[in-house]
Design an enzyme around this catalytic site. Structure first.
Site, mmCIF file in Angstrom:
data_model
loop_
_atom_site.group_PDB
_atom_site.id
_atom_site.type_symbol
_atom_site.label_atom_id
_atom_site.label_comp_id
_atom_site.label_asym_id
_atom_site.label_seq_id
_atom_site.Cartn_x
_atom_site.Cartn_y
_atom_site.Cartn_z
ATOM 1 N N PRO A 296 0.822 -1.205 0.000
ATOM 2 C CA PRO A 296 0.000 0.000 0.000
ATOM 3 C C PRO A 296 0.861 1.263 0.000
ATOM 4 O O PRO A 296 1.881 1.343 0.683
ATOM 5 C CB PRO A 296 -0.806 -0.133 1.295
ATOM 6 N N GLU A 297 0.437 2.246 -0.782
ATOM 7 C CA GLU A 297 1.144 3.511 -0.885
ATOM 8 C C GLU A 297 0.261 4.615 -0.310
ATOM 9 O O GLU A 297 -0.754 4.325 0.337
ATOM 10 C CB GLU A 297 1.532 3.761 -2.347
ATOM 11 N N LYS B 65 3.465 6.803 3.854
ATOM 12 C CA LYS B 65 2.768 5.521 3.955
ATOM 13 C C LYS B 65 2.497 5.107 5.398
ATOM 14 O O LYS B 65 2.032 3.994 5.643
ATOM 15 C CB LYS B 65 3.599 4.419 3.281
ATOM 16 N N ARG C 186 12.807 -2.642 -9.205
ATOM 17 C CA ARG C 186 11.375 -2.732 -9.450
ATOM 18 C C ARG C 186 11.092 -2.732 -10.948
ATOM 19 O O ARG C 186 11.739 -2.024 -11.713
ATOM 20 C CB ARG C 186 10.646 -1.529 -8.837
#
Length: 290
Positions: free
Chosen positions: A2-3, A75, A280
């Site tokens: 989650p961001e 976050k 990433r």
């Protein structure tokens, strides 16, 4: 993971139930998801050596305290009580904070459960995290919380171009790597970095010290816009993310590039490019990016 939009959505979904609610009882089913003062910095779940956890104090998890605010930076989420204590929540990859009616079966992987008195009556608050990459950090004072957050960069939802320009100019990394660094800007992860770079027509592999003021101003504008749209849609649920009432987010349908390598760019139709940056998978449009 989650961001910012997912954590902000969670914060907003918790407020109606938790603000001014009083914690009556806490049950800890896994002590190693809680990091209290004196514990190893990363918590007991990340220690190779066998270390016996210390006993939690009665007030560490806000027992007998009333929730006065629910705050967010990047976050990270913090529940602050009338006693000046704070409980910092990291969702990690699979963490959830759920508000439920009292009684009934607990969900799988429920590690900490609070019984709270709300304006609408008794409720149950559950922290669950199947993979246990998240956790709960006990923060003894609001000043300690502020000091902890001072180690992060400015919140992505409020960052201004001059501040971000100075931070990006101080490094020679690819733009993607710098934007993922929470000490540069707090709240962005793989999803929204790709989306913001695409919207700003900037290659994510471009070196940060080559950006001009106009580039950064455009990037900040698009960061704010991308995050606002995602928050409005309840965040992005790829697999585990849910708000406080168990509802998934719908922002995935607005993703222009994230997870769409090889598909047509929604702006120009050219197949989207992909490579690994900062460890990433990164997706962008080679035609649209300047």
């Amino acid at each position: 993971m989650p961001e910012l939009p997912e954590v902000e959505t969670l914060r907003r979904s918790l407020e109606p139930d938790l603000l001014n609610a009083t914690v009556r009882r806490v049950r800890v089913y896994r002590r190693d998801v809680v990091v209290a003062p004196g514990d190893p910095m990363g918590g007991f779940s990340r220690q190779r050596a066998a270390i016996k956890p210390t006993r939690l104090g009665r007030g560490d998890l806000l027992t007998d305290q009333t929730v006065r605010s629910i705050r967010r930076h990047g976050k990270q989420l913090a529940v602050v009580s009338d006693a000046g204590r704070a409980l910092l929540v990291h969702l990690g990859m699979t963490g959830q904070v759920l508000v439920q009616p009292p009684g009934g079966s607990l969900p799988d992987h429920a590690h900490v459960v609070w019984s709270v008195d709300t304006a609408a009556g008794p409720k149950r608050l559950v922290f669950r995290d199947p993979r246990r990459f998240g956790g709960l950090w006990v923060v003894p004072t609001v000043d300690a919380l502020k000091e902890r957050w001072r180690g992060l960069g400015p919140d992505a939802l409020g960052v201004q171009p001059p501040d971000l320009a100075a931070r990006l100019a101080a490094t020679r990394r690819p733009l993607k790597a710098a934007l993922l660094d929470q000490t540069v800007i707090a709240g962005l992860g793989n999803i929204y970095v790709d989306e913001a770079c695409h919207a700003a027509h900037l290659r994510p592999d471009r070196r940060t010290d080559t950006l001009c003021r106009g580039d950064v101003a455009r990037l900040v504008t698009e960061i704010h816009a991308v995050l606002a749209i995602a928050i409005g849609l309840g965040g992005s649920t790829l697999r585990d993310y849910r708000n406080a009432h168990g509802h998934p987010g719908d922002a995935t349908r607005r993703h222009a590039v994230y997870g769409r390598a090889g598909e047509p760019c929604p702006a120009c139709g050219q197949p989207l490019s992909s490579e690994i940056l900062a460890g990433r998978t990164t997706v962008w449009c080679a035609r649209c990016a300047r």
